[in-house]
Design a protein around this motif. Sequence first.
Motif, PDB file in Angstrom:
ATOM      1  N   VAL A 179      29.428  28.750  44.407  1.00  0.00           N
ATOM      2  CA  VAL A 179      28.990  27.374  44.630  1.00  0.00           C
ATOM      3  C   VAL A 179      30.083  26.427  44.172  1.00  0.00           C
ATOM      4  N   TRP A 180      30.373  25.412  45.003  1.00  0.00           N
ATOM      5  CA  TRP A 180      31.283  24.333  44.614  1.00  0.00           C
ATOM      6  C   TRP A 180      30.986  23.119  45.487  1.00  0.00           C
ATOM      7  N   PRO A 181      31.459  21.939  45.113  1.00  0.00           N
ATOM      8  CA  PRO A 181      31.181  20.742  45.916  1.00  0.00           C
ATOM      9  C   PRO A 181      31.749  20.889  47.324  1.00  0.00           C
ATOM     10  N   ALA A 182      30.970  20.491  48.308  1.00  0.00           N
ATOM     11  CA  ALA A 182      31.384  20.604  49.706  1.00  0.00           C
ATOM     12  C   ALA A 182      32.383  19.515  50.057  1.00  0.00           C
ATOM     13  N   ALA A 183      33.393  19.887  50.852  1.00  0.00           N
ATOM     14  CA  ALA A 183      34.379  18.903  51.312  1.00  0.00           C
ATOM     15  C   ALA A 183      33.736  17.940  52.297  1.00  0.00           C
ATOM     16  N   GLN A 184      32.810  18.448  53.115  1.00  0.00           N
ATOM     17  CA  GLN A 184      32.062  17.607  54.045  1.00  0.00           C
ATOM     18  C   GLN A 184      30.640  17.447  53.523  1.00  0.00           C
ATOM     19  N   GLN A 185      30.205  16.220  53.426  1.00  0.00           N
ATOM     20  CA  GLN A 185      28.899  15.946  52.830  1.00  0.00           C
ATOM     21  C   GLN A 185      27.740  16.319  53.748  1.00  0.00           C
ATOM     22  N   LYS A 186      28.019  16.431  55.063  1.00  0.00           N
ATOM     23  CA  LYS A 186      26.956  16.746  56.011  1.00  0.00           C
ATOM     24  C   LYS A 186      26.526  18.201  55.867  1.00  0.00           C
ATOM     25  N   ASP A 187      25.202  18.424  55.808  1.00  0.00           N
ATOM     26  CA  ASP A 187      24.690  19.788  55.743  1.00  0.00           C
ATOM     27  C   ASP A 187      24.967  20.499  57.064  1.00  0.00           C
ATOM     28  N   GLY A 188      25.337  21.781  56.972  1.00  0.00           N
ATOM     29  CA  GLY A 188      25.686  22.524  58.172  1.00  0.00           C
ATOM     30  C   GLY A 188      24.817  23.752  58.359  1.00  0.00           C
ATOM     31  N   ASN A 189      24.812  24.273  59.596  1.00  0.00           N
ATOM     32  CA  ASN A 189      24.070  25.488  59.887  1.00  0.00           C
ATOM     33  C   ASN A 189      24.756  26.686  59.234  1.00  0.00           C
ATOM     34  N   PRO A 190      23.979  27.705  58.844  1.00  0.00           N
ATOM     35  CA  PRO A 190      24.585  28.863  58.188  1.00  0.00           C
ATOM     36  C   PRO A 190      25.559  29.590  59.098  1.00  0.00           C
ATOM     37  N   GLY A 191      26.629  30.118  58.484  1.00  0.00           N
ATOM     38  CA  GLY A 191      27.570  30.984  59.173  1.00  0.00           C
ATOM     39  C   GLY A 191      27.491  32.365  58.561  1.00  0.00           C
ATOM     40  N   GLN A 192      27.795  33.398  59.351  1.00  0.00           N
ATOM     41  CA  GLN A 192      27.674  34.770  58.862  1.00  0.00           C
ATOM     42  C   GLN A 192      28.883  35.570  59.296  1.00  0.00           C
ATOM     43  N   TRP A 193      29.438  36.360  58.354  1.00  0.00           N
ATOM     44  CA  TRP A 193      30.571  37.229  58.615  1.00  0.00           C
ATOM     45  C   TRP A 193      30.283  38.616  58.036  1.00  0.00           C
ATOM     46  N   SER A 194      30.862  39.626  58.644  1.00  0.00           N
ATOM     47  CA  SER A 194      30.771  40.993  58.120  1.00  0.00           C
ATOM     48  C   SER A 194      32.160  41.609  58.152  1.00  0.00           C
ATOM     49  N   VAL A 214      27.211  35.077  53.915  1.00  0.00           N
ATOM     50  CA  VAL A 214      26.435  34.003  54.527  1.00  0.00           C
ATOM     51  C   VAL A 214      26.859  32.694  53.873  1.00  0.00           C
ATOM     52  N   HIS A 215      27.185  31.709  54.692  1.00  0.00           N
ATOM     53  CA  HIS A 215      27.677  30.421  54.179  1.00  0.00           C
ATOM     54  C   HIS A 215      26.857  29.276  54.755  1.00  0.00           C
ATOM     55  N   TRP A 216      26.608  28.279  53.918  1.00  0.00           N
ATOM     56  CA  TRP A 216      25.979  27.049  54.381  1.00  0.00           C
ATOM     57  C   TRP A 216      26.339  25.926  53.418  1.00  0.00           C
ATOM     58  N   ASN A 217      26.215  24.706  53.879  1.00  0.00           N
ATOM     59  CA  ASN A 217      26.360  23.516  53.041  1.00  0.00           C
ATOM     60  C   ASN A 217      24.996  22.874  52.875  1.00  0.00           C
ATOM     61  N   GLY A 218      24.718  22.407  51.674  1.00  0.00           N
ATOM     62  CA  GLY A 218      23.446  21.743  51.436  1.00  0.00           C
ATOM     63  C   GLY A 218      23.505  20.855  50.214  1.00  0.00           C
ATOM     64  N   HIS A 219      23.095  19.607  50.396  1.00  0.00           N
ATOM     65  CA  HIS A 219      22.978  18.655  49.282  1.00  0.00           C
ATOM     66  C   HIS A 219      24.300  18.547  48.520  1.00  0.00           C
ATOM     67  N   GLU A 220      25.377  18.314  49.301  1.00  0.00           N
ATOM     68  CA  GLU A 220      26.715  18.054  48.786  1.00  0.00           C
ATOM     69  C   GLU A 220      27.360  19.270  48.135  1.00  0.00           C
ATOM     70  N   MET A 221      26.785  20.456  48.337  1.00  0.00           N
ATOM     71  CA  MET A 221      27.360  21.679  47.788  1.00  0.00           C
ATOM     72  C   MET A 221      27.646  22.679  48.905  1.00  0.00           C
ATOM     73  N   SER A 222      28.662  23.496  48.668  1.00  0.00           N
ATOM     74  CA  SER A 222      28.999  24.580  49.577  1.00  0.00           C
ATOM     75  C   SER A 222      28.561  25.897  48.940  1.00  0.00           C
ATOM     76  N   TYR A 223      27.803  26.698  49.676  1.00  0.00           N
ATOM     77  CA  TYR A 223      27.254  27.955  49.162  1.00  0.00           C
ATOM     78  C   TYR A 223      27.808  29.122  49.988  1.00  0.00           C
ATOM     79  N   TRP A 224      28.235  30.167  49.270  1.00  0.00           N
ATOM     80  CA  TRP A 224      28.724  31.390  49.920  1.00  0.00           C
ATOM     81  C   TRP A 224      28.087  32.588  49.213  1.00  0.00           C
ATOM     82  N   ALA A 225      27.206  33.285  49.916  1.00  0.00           N
ATOM     83  CA  ALA A 225      26.556  34.480  49.367  1.00  0.00           C
ATOM     84  C   ALA A 225      27.275  35.720  49.885  1.00  0.00           C
TER      85      ALA A 225
END
Length: 277
Positions: free
Chosen positions: A219-234, A241-252
Motif C-alpha cells: 500500500v502507498w499513496p496513489a499517483a492518480q487520485q481517481k479510483d480505478g478498476n482492478p488489474g490482474q497479472w500472473s 491484483v491491483h486497484w486504486n481506492g481512496h487515494e491509495m494504491s493497493y497491490w495484492a
Amino acid sequence: MNCNEVSELVDAYLDGELDPVTNKEIEAHLQNCSACDQLFKEHHAVVGAIGAVAPYHKAPAGLRERVQAALRDQIPASAAGAAPELESDVTRKQRDVRTLLFEMPWNWLGLAAALAVAVLLVWNLAPDLRRPGAEQFLATELIASHVRSLMVDHLTDVASSDQHTVKPWFDGKLDFAPAVADLADHGFPLVGGRLDYVRNRPTAALVYARQKHFINLFVWPAAQQKDGNPGQWSRHGFNVVHWNGHEMSYWAVSDLNTAELEEFAGLIRERTTPPSP
C-alpha cells in the motif's frame, strides 16, 4: 528489435531458448533501453528467487528405458513377425522408418520437450498475461519482493493479528497511514506488517494468510487520485491484483489462485471504504 518484441522474448532469453542472432539483438537493445533493461533485471530477480527455494527433482534413471519400451509396445505383432520375403515395398519402408526411430529413442523425448516448450511459450505470451508498460514491470518487482520476504524469514516487522496493533506501528515510519482491515471472519487472518521499499519510496506491506499461503498487500499513496478498476497479472506461479481506492494504491501478491486473491481484494475494498456521510 523494439520494446514489445523484447518484452515478449525476455523469458525465453533468460531460459537460453533463443538463437545466437536473436540473443545479440536483445542484448544490443538492453544496452540502449533503460526500461527494458529494468524489465530484464526484474524477471531475472524473480527467476533467481524462485529457483533458490523451489524443489528440484531429477528424472529417474529408468525413465529412458520405460519410454523406449512403451514405444516399442505400439508395434503391431503382425508386423514384427512378418516374413521378410513376403513384405511389400511399402511395409518394408514403414518398418525401416520405425527401426530408425527406435534406434534414436531420444528423438521422441525431444519432440515431447519441444511441444511442452511451445505450449509454455503460447501461455506466457498470451495477451491477458503480458500487459506491456509500467504496471507490468511493477507487478514483476512486487512478486520479487513477495518471494524475498518468504526467503529471508522477514515476512513481518510487527507480528500481530490485531489491526489495532499493526496500524499504529506504522506511525512515524511512513508519510501516510495505511488502512488495516481484519478479515479473519472471512478466512484471511491478519499476520502482521512490515516496511518495504518499492520504486524508490517506503511502502507498507500488510501480511495476511489463507491456510498455508501468505498474501502481501502493498500500500502507498496513489499517483492518480481517481479510483480505478482492478488489474490482474500472473507470472511464475504468482498472482497479482491491483486497484486504486481512496487515494491509495493497493497491490495484492500471492501464490493463491486468482479467484481467492480477487475475493481477498474485494473484501479489502469493502473494509477500507469510508462510511457514507
